[in-house]
Design an enzyme around this catalytic site. Structure first.
Site, PDB file in Angstrom:
ATOM      1  N   LYS A  39       0.833  -1.198   0.000  1.00 17.09           N
ATOM      2  CA  LYS A  39       0.000   0.000   0.000  1.00 17.09           C
ATOM      3  C   LYS A  39       0.874   1.258   0.000  1.00 17.09           C
ATOM      4  O   LYS A  39       0.666   2.193  -0.777  1.00 17.09           O
ATOM      5  CB  LYS A  39      -0.887  -0.024   1.252  1.00 17.09           C
ATOM      6  CG  LYS A  39      -1.942   1.026   1.272  1.00 17.09           C
ATOM      7  CD  LYS A  39      -2.767   0.954   2.552  1.00 17.09           C
ATOM      8  CE  LYS A  39      -3.588  -0.323   2.622  1.00 17.09           C
ATOM      9  NZ  LYS A  39      -4.288  -0.476   3.899  1.00 17.09           N
ATOM     10  N   ARG A 110      -2.840   3.355   8.730  1.00 14.95           N
ATOM     11  CA  ARG A 110      -3.209   2.039   8.189  1.00 14.95           C
ATOM     12  C   ARG A 110      -2.000   1.136   8.078  1.00 14.95           C
ATOM     13  O   ARG A 110      -0.891   1.590   7.839  1.00 14.95           O
ATOM     14  CB  ARG A 110      -3.765   2.169   6.759  1.00 14.95           C
ATOM     15  CG  ARG A 110      -5.036   2.958   6.640  1.00 14.95           C
ATOM     16  CD  ARG A 110      -5.318   3.211   5.153  1.00 14.95           C
ATOM     17  NE  ARG A 110      -6.209   4.320   4.982  1.00 14.95           N
ATOM     18  CZ  ARG A 110      -7.517   4.200   4.727  1.00 14.95           C
ATOM     19  NH1 ARG A 110      -8.050   3.014   4.604  1.00 14.95           N
ATOM     20  NH2 ARG A 110      -8.264   5.257   4.609  1.00 14.95           N
ATOM     21  N   GLY A 119      -7.975  -6.756   4.963  1.00 17.82           N
ATOM     22  CA  GLY A 119      -8.699  -6.778   6.236  1.00 17.82           C
ATOM     23  C   GLY A 119      -7.991  -7.528   7.342  1.00 17.82           C
ATOM     24  O   GLY A 119      -8.552  -7.741   8.403  1.00 17.82           O
ATOM     25  N   MET A 121      -5.172  -6.720   8.960  1.00 19.49           N
ATOM     26  CA  MET A 121      -4.553  -5.936  10.020  1.00 19.49           C
ATOM     27  C   MET A 121      -5.379  -4.665  10.275  1.00 19.49           C
ATOM     28  O   MET A 121      -6.430  -4.485   9.707  1.00 19.49           O
ATOM     29  CB  MET A 121      -3.110  -5.666   9.662  1.00 19.49           C
ATOM     30  CG  MET A 121      -2.301  -6.950   9.766  1.00 19.49           C
ATOM     31  SD  MET A 121      -0.596  -6.750   9.373  1.00 19.49           S
ATOM     32  CE  MET A 121      -0.659  -6.326   7.689  1.00 19.49           C
ATOM     33  N   ARG A 356      -4.046  -1.300  -5.365  1.00 20.31           N
ATOM     34  CA  ARG A 356      -3.221  -2.521  -5.276  1.00 20.31           C
ATOM     35  C   ARG A 356      -3.676  -3.444  -6.392  1.00 20.31           C
ATOM     36  O   ARG A 356      -4.767  -3.241  -6.958  1.00 20.31           O
ATOM     37  CB  ARG A 356      -3.386  -3.197  -3.922  1.00 20.31           C
ATOM     38  CG  ARG A 356      -4.810  -3.601  -3.649  1.00 20.31           C
ATOM     39  CD  ARG A 356      -4.974  -4.156  -2.257  1.00 20.31           C
ATOM     40  NE  ARG A 356      -6.391  -4.291  -1.962  1.00 20.31           N
ATOM     41  CZ  ARG A 356      -6.922  -4.228  -0.766  1.00 20.31           C
ATOM     42  NH1 ARG A 356      -6.169  -4.011   0.278  1.00 20.31           N
ATOM     43  NH2 ARG A 356      -8.215  -4.377  -0.573  1.00 20.31           N
ATOM     44  N   HIS A 472     -16.539  -7.059   2.575  1.00 21.58           N
ATOM     45  CA  HIS A 472     -15.482  -7.941   3.076  1.00 21.58           C
ATOM     46  C   HIS A 472     -15.722  -9.378   2.621  1.00 21.58           C
ATOM     47  O   HIS A 472     -14.818 -10.057   2.125  1.00 21.58           O
ATOM     48  CB  HIS A 472     -15.473  -7.851   4.611  1.00 21.58           C
ATOM     49  CG  HIS A 472     -14.536  -8.813   5.261  1.00 21.58           C
ATOM     50  ND1 HIS A 472     -14.957 -10.024   5.760  1.00 21.58           N
ATOM     51  CD2 HIS A 472     -13.196  -8.764   5.448  1.00 21.58           C
ATOM     52  CE1 HIS A 472     -13.903 -10.667   6.259  1.00 21.58           C
ATOM     53  NE2 HIS A 472     -12.832  -9.927   6.082  1.00 21.58           N
ATOM     54  N   SER A 823      10.279 -43.580 -18.725  1.00 19.84           N
ATOM     55  CA  SER A 823       9.292 -42.777 -18.010  1.00 19.84           C
ATOM     56  C   SER A 823       9.607 -42.894 -16.520  1.00 19.84           C
ATOM     57  O   SER A 823       9.604 -44.003 -15.971  1.00 19.84           O
ATOM     58  CB  SER A 823       7.890 -43.291 -18.309  1.00 19.84           C
ATOM     59  OG  SER A 823       6.958 -42.567 -17.565  1.00 19.84           O
ATOM     60  N   CYS A 891       5.874 -39.923 -15.044  1.00 15.14           N
ATOM     61  CA  CYS A 891       4.456 -40.251 -14.871  1.00 15.14           C
ATOM     62  C   CYS A 891       4.089 -40.399 -13.400  1.00 15.14           C
ATOM     63  O   CYS A 891       2.978 -40.770 -13.078  1.00 15.14           O
ATOM     64  CB  CYS A 891       4.071 -41.488 -15.667  1.00 15.14           C
ATOM     65  SG  CYS A 891       4.945 -42.963 -15.135  1.00 15.14           S
ATOM     66  N   TYR A 911       8.334 -34.892 -21.872  1.00 13.11           N
ATOM     67  CA  TYR A 911       6.930 -34.743 -21.481  1.00 13.11           C
ATOM     68  C   TYR A 911       6.745 -34.967 -19.990  1.00 13.11           C
ATOM     69  O   TYR A 911       7.608 -35.556 -19.326  1.00 13.11           O
ATOM     70  CB  TYR A 911       6.041 -35.717 -22.263  1.00 13.11           C
ATOM     71  CG  TYR A 911       6.211 -37.166 -21.892  1.00 13.11           C
ATOM     72  CD1 TYR A 911       5.436 -37.749 -20.905  1.00 13.11           C
ATOM     73  CD2 TYR A 911       7.163 -37.966 -22.525  1.00 13.11           C
ATOM     74  CE1 TYR A 911       5.594 -39.080 -20.550  1.00 13.11           C
ATOM     75  CE2 TYR A 911       7.324 -39.300 -22.179  1.00 13.11           C
ATOM     76  CZ  TYR A 911       6.539 -39.844 -21.189  1.00 13.11           C
ATOM     77  OH  TYR A 911       6.693 -41.162 -20.821  1.00 13.11           O
TER      78      TYR A 911
HETATM   79  C1  PEP Z   1       5.377 -44.470 -10.086  1.00 12.75           C
HETATM   80  O1  PEP Z   1       5.936 -45.307  -9.369  1.00 12.75           O
HETATM   81  O2  PEP Z   1       5.665 -43.266 -10.091  1.00 12.75           O
HETATM   82  C2  PEP Z   1       4.287 -44.882 -10.958  1.00 12.75           C
HETATM   83  C3  PEP Z   1       3.775 -44.064 -11.839  1.00 12.75           C
HETATM   84  O3  PEP Z   1       3.801 -46.142 -10.771  1.00 12.75           O
HETATM   85  P1  PEP Z   1       2.737 -46.494  -9.641  1.00 12.75           P
HETATM   86  O4  PEP Z   1       2.305 -45.228  -9.018  1.00 12.75           O
HETATM   87  O5  PEP Z   1       1.639 -47.208 -10.324  1.00 12.75           O
HETATM   88  O6  PEP Z   1       3.535 -47.361  -8.754  1.00 12.75           O
END
Ligand code: PEP
Ligand code: MG
Length: 940
Positions: A39, A110, A119, A121, A356, A472, A823, A891, A911
């Protein structure tokens, strides 16, 4: 002229070298929010770009920290000196005197930390009033009512904030007076009434604190500064920082803004209002906000009177409206961001009191980002960086079924979009208790105050009967992304009796209601919701994200529903299909159990043959939904005993079945014994609990369960997650993997024949060594040849390995000789790197580790960059040395989290794969990872 007597300076020389604690709005660095608070910095910046801001100064956050650290809890002399100098300058600039009865300078005090905490403080207004200056104010303004009103507000605020007196102590005499006079609104009170209430308030202060109300204006100022400093450690502020993970790095201490008062309540040519430069609920580029004529700023926010929408100002005060539009344009043009601003009109002069960056919900954030980029106000990159990816989650939640025929019982203002159902609670404490009890609640209040904040956290949504879209309740709910309906005047809340009246209906605490913050409707009972729809604006922003990001976003999906959702959300393929989930479905489990119980390879193959067409169907569905994008199918991973009941359960079931058997036999015996006491013709009509064959059925069930029990005992492992699972299972029972591989190949061949372009990726879990890959790859090649011959088409698969164990990282160079892709299964890789079992860790010691900062985050949620991440980095490097085109992704669950995504981008993954609902979040996070890659490298 000043009438201020400066207190003697103690050690003036020593103070010459003291740090600078206080900055005039004319000099403070408008970019230094850490030092001056958001502020304060903005007040400096606005002053310096020529916006009409009432003059004032900022006391720095450093002063606050020094004060809070001090043992004496006294303001340092240097600070007091500097404040005096600033007051002198203000007196000169305004031509008024602090404490001068004839021409008094009144101040607002303030808080304001580096991050806005609305709000959270404390604020004090009208500081400088006392029994001597009050007559002067009356004489000067010729408005006795105004002066007494200012005085009673000041006594209450000061009494509460600086002297710790509960609001209720002031409310009691005030409400009693209103009742006595039969008035509802404060504005209906006369000068005489306000004078009386001021005097009562002075008595309240005396009786509550044992001290008179301070008359010395400097004493008032010092107490006010201390109170604001102390509010940094107040419960509200501490709770707020904890809830929103505000660390000292982000905001440490509060600044104090001391500013000349201007008055919106000096008559009908005065007004006060709050505004957003765009609609913070929808993002629409329109004037947005509310104002009240002849009122003080707090009245708008506190919802004491229901304010008017800003466009009505165009009629009420056309010139002021024009100036307000110009102010709004100037603010956006300067800040390049939606602003949340407060203003006061004092006798035809417009002042901006603060600005702000506007808090808004995700819908508005997305729309304003897109539109501001299209208007050229910000760049596309800035538009993408402006949105916290996690915020998008708000857009991916259900809304009320538009086909619901339910009629609303009341309507208020649509203050924060989204729909919620829950049981009514009338105060924040109960909301918290009910939430802890596992209930969903809607907090219903006349109006909310900052001290209700814990109720907001606990509730699904908030409903108030008073206040506007900038009250508020509205501001806080929007900031949290929770639905809010404000100012539903048809509802009369009676907290004392814990009921609310809506027309003739009486609602009790615990009754279920539904609110729709998108249109302001309130319904009785729970209303069905429907899934959210993606807005065009979001689609466009995510398209921009995809254009910038290097990472592709895939989804973990093993049902057609999940795959369809992932596809709708823009997934570029399936990064992990866990086939065991398909085995668990009701129609398959008996077949899977037969396969497990099989005594010979032939029996097992036969059982698997029943499963193959079902798996083939599953894979075809996924391929078609995702075509032409890749679908990564992981062959069976868990230990097979997971498909069987536990030993204990089987023992119990066998026990029950045996007892049932005795009963069935008993019924047959009963027929014999009945013959002794009844005629044969009567017995014909006796009901038989089991039909023919009942006993055999029970016998075969017992036999099967006993077989299962033997198998469960045979399969028992002390540490099954480190045992007979993953590729090891596939090697000991090759017919299981062969069935799955054949089902994948056949599904791909059939889809090709039907004209779909499909790309199966076959992935092995739990790989430790190259030979495991080679072993299974042989089966894959053999089956591919057979299926291609049978279907007369290419299958074109890719073969890859999950990287879930430390050895796989260490042998990545070798694995890449055979694997075309990796992966990272970071769920398992985290377990194997830490030697923590996730379940035990999360239930037993991780919370303690996090609380005590032994680990900063839960590594199963946020990738442990320093340990697991390092292993990944090595594996990527060594894998690509062998096979430069090696495709690498992640994954594990961490793959959907923006922080982990930044790291995945940094180490050059191709990915990330995450659950379908997180795909939009990951898309935006991937773009941000690219845009901020240099900063990230510098941080590491
Ligand atoms: C993992 O181990 O990250 C995975 C994707 O396999 P799961 O979670 O099925 O063991
Ligand atoms: Mg795993």
């Amino acid at each position: 002229m000043s009438v201020t007597e400066l207190p003697p300076k103690s050690g003036a020389e020593a103070n010459e070298n003291a740090p600078c604690f206080v900055y005039s709005f004319k000099d403070g660095d408008g970019k230094n929010k850490k030092l001056l608070g958001g502020k304060g910095a903005n007040l400096c910046e606005m002053t310096q770009i020529g916006i009409n801001v009432p003059p004032g100064f900022v006391i720095s956050t450093q002063a606050c920290l020094d004060y809070l650290d001090s043992e004496s809890k006294e303001l340092p002399d240097a600070l007091i000196d500097q404040v005096h100098k600033q007051i002198e300058a203000l007196e000169q600039e305004t031509g008024k005197g602090f404490g001068d009865p004839d021409n008094m300078l009144l101040l607002s005090v303030r808080s304001g930390s580096a991050l806005s905490m609305p709000g959270m403080m404390d604020t004090i207004l009208n500081l400088g009033l006392n029994s001597k200056t009050l007559p002067g104010l009356i004489a000067q303004t010729g408005n006795e009512r105004f002066a007494w009103d200012a005085y009673r507000r000041f006594i209450q605020l000061f009494g509460k904030v600086a002297m710790g007196i509960a609001d209720a102590e002031f409310d009691k005499p005030f409400d009693a007076m209103k009742k006595r006079l039969g008035v509802k609104l404060d504005i209906e009170l006369s000068a005489e009434n306000l004078k009386e209430i001021s005097e009562l308030y002075l008595e309240v202060v005396h009786s509550e604190t044992g001290r008179p109300f301070p008359e010395d204006v400097f004493e008032q100022l010092k107490l006010a500064i201390k109170a604001v400093f102390n509010s940094w450690l107040g419960k509200r502020a501490v709770d707020y920082r904890r809830e929103f993970n505000i660390t000292p790095d982000m905001a440490n201490g509060t600044a104090v803004n001391v500013q000349t008062m201007v008055f919106g309540n000096m008559g009908d040519d005065c007004a006060t209002g709050v505004g957003f430069t765009r609609n913070p609920g929808t993002g629409e580029n329109v004037m947005f906000g509310e104002y009240l004529i002849n009122a003080q700023g707090e009245d708008v926010v506190a919802g004491i009177r229901t304010p008017h929408p800003v466009h009505e100002l165009a009629k009420d005060m056309p010139q002021m409206y024009k100036e307000l539009v110009a102010l709004r344009d100037r603010l956006e043009e300067h800040y390049h961001e939606v602003q949340d601003y407060e203003y006061t009109i004092e006798k035809g002069v417009l002042y901006c009191l603060q600005t702000r960056n506007g808090k808004m919900n995700a819908t508005a954030r997305v729309r304003t980002s897109l539109e501001m980029a299209n208007e050229g106000l910000i760049s596309r990159d800035e538009a993408l960086l402006r949105i916290d990816p996690e915020e998008l989650d708000q857009l991916l939640h259900p809304r009320l079924d538009p086909d619901s025929r339910e009629l609303p019982v009341a309507q208020g203002l649509p203050a924060s979009p989204g729909a919620a159902s829950g049981s009514i609670v009338f105060d924040a404490d109960r909301a918290e208790l009910a939430r802890d009890d596992g209930q969903k609640v809607i907090l219903v209040r006349e109006e909310t105050k900052p001290e209700d904040i814990h109720g907001f956290f606990a509730a699904q949504g908030v409903l108030t009967s008073r206040g506007g879209k900038t009250s508020h309740a509205a501001v806080v709910a929007r900031g949290m992304g929770k639905p809010c309906v404000a100012g539903a005047e048809g509802i009369e809340v009676d907290v004392e009796h814990r009921i609310a009246h809506v027309g003739d209906t009486v609602l009790h605490e615990g009754d279920v209601i539904t609110i729709d913050g998108g249109n302001g409707n309130v319904y009785l009972g729970e209303i069905e919701t429907v899934p959210p729809v993606f807005s065009d604006e979001l689609r466009t922003l995510l398209r921009w994200s995809d254009e910038i990001a290097d990472l592709k976003i895939m989804s973990n999906a093993d049902t057609i529903e999940a795959a369809t959702l992932a596809s709708d959300y823009g997934a570029m393929g399936i990064g992990l299909c866990r086939t065991e989930r398909m085995f668990n479905a009701q129609d398959r489990l008996p077949l899977v159990i037969d396969m497990i119980l099989a005594q010979s390879r032939e029996d097992r193959v036969e059982a698997l043959e029943h499963l193959r067409p079902i798996q083939r169907g599953d894979f075809k569905d996924l391929f078609k939904v995702m075509s032409p994008r890749p679908v990564t199918i992981r062959l069976l991973d868990p230990p097979i005993h997971e498909f069987l009941p536990s030993e204990r359960q089987l023992e119990q079931e066998i026990d029950h079945l045996k007892r049932l058997r005795e009963t069935v036999c008993g019924v047959d015996d009963l027929m014999g014994s009945m013959q002794l006491i009844r005629r044969k013709s009567d017995l014909k009509d006796l009901p038989k609990p089991f039909g023919p064959g009942g006993l055999e059925l029970v016998d075969s069930a017992i036999a099967k369960k006993q077989q299962m029990l033997i198998k469960v005992r045979e399969l028992f492992e002390v540490n099954p997650m480190l045992g007979h699972r993953g590729v090891r299972l596939g090697i000991t029972y090759p017919e299981i993997y062969e069935m799955q591989i054949r089902a994948i190949m056949e599904a791909a061949a059939e889809c090709r024949r039907e004209g779909f372009d499909v790309h199966p990726d076959i992935m092995l879990p739990q790989v430790c060594t190259l030979k495991e890959l080679l072993w299974v790859h042989n089966i894959v090649d053999k089956v591919e040849g057979e299926v291609e011959a049978e279907y007369n088409t290419d299958v074109n698969y890719r073969f890859g390995s999950m990287i879930e164990v430390v050895r796989a990282c260490m042998r990545a160079g070798r694995l890449a000789e055979n694997a075309e892709f990796f992966s990272f299964g970071t769920n398992d890789l985290t377990q194997s790197s830490f030697s923590f079992s996730r379940e035990d860790a999360e239930n037993k010691f991780l919370p303690l580790y996090e609380e005590n900062d032994i680990l900063q985050d839960n590594p199963f949620e946020t990738l442990d960059v320093k340990g697991v991440g390092r292993l990944m980095q090595i594996a990527v490097e060594w894998g690509r040395k062998t096979r430069p085109e090696l495709k690498v992704g992640i994954c594990g669950e961490q793959g959907g989290h923006p922080e982990s995504i930044r790291f995945c981008h940094h180490i050059g993954l191709d990915y990330v794969s995450c659950s379908a609902p997180r795909v939009p979040i990951a898309r935006l996070a991937a773009a941000q990872a690219k845009l901020l890659e240099k900063e990230y490298e510098a941080e590491l």
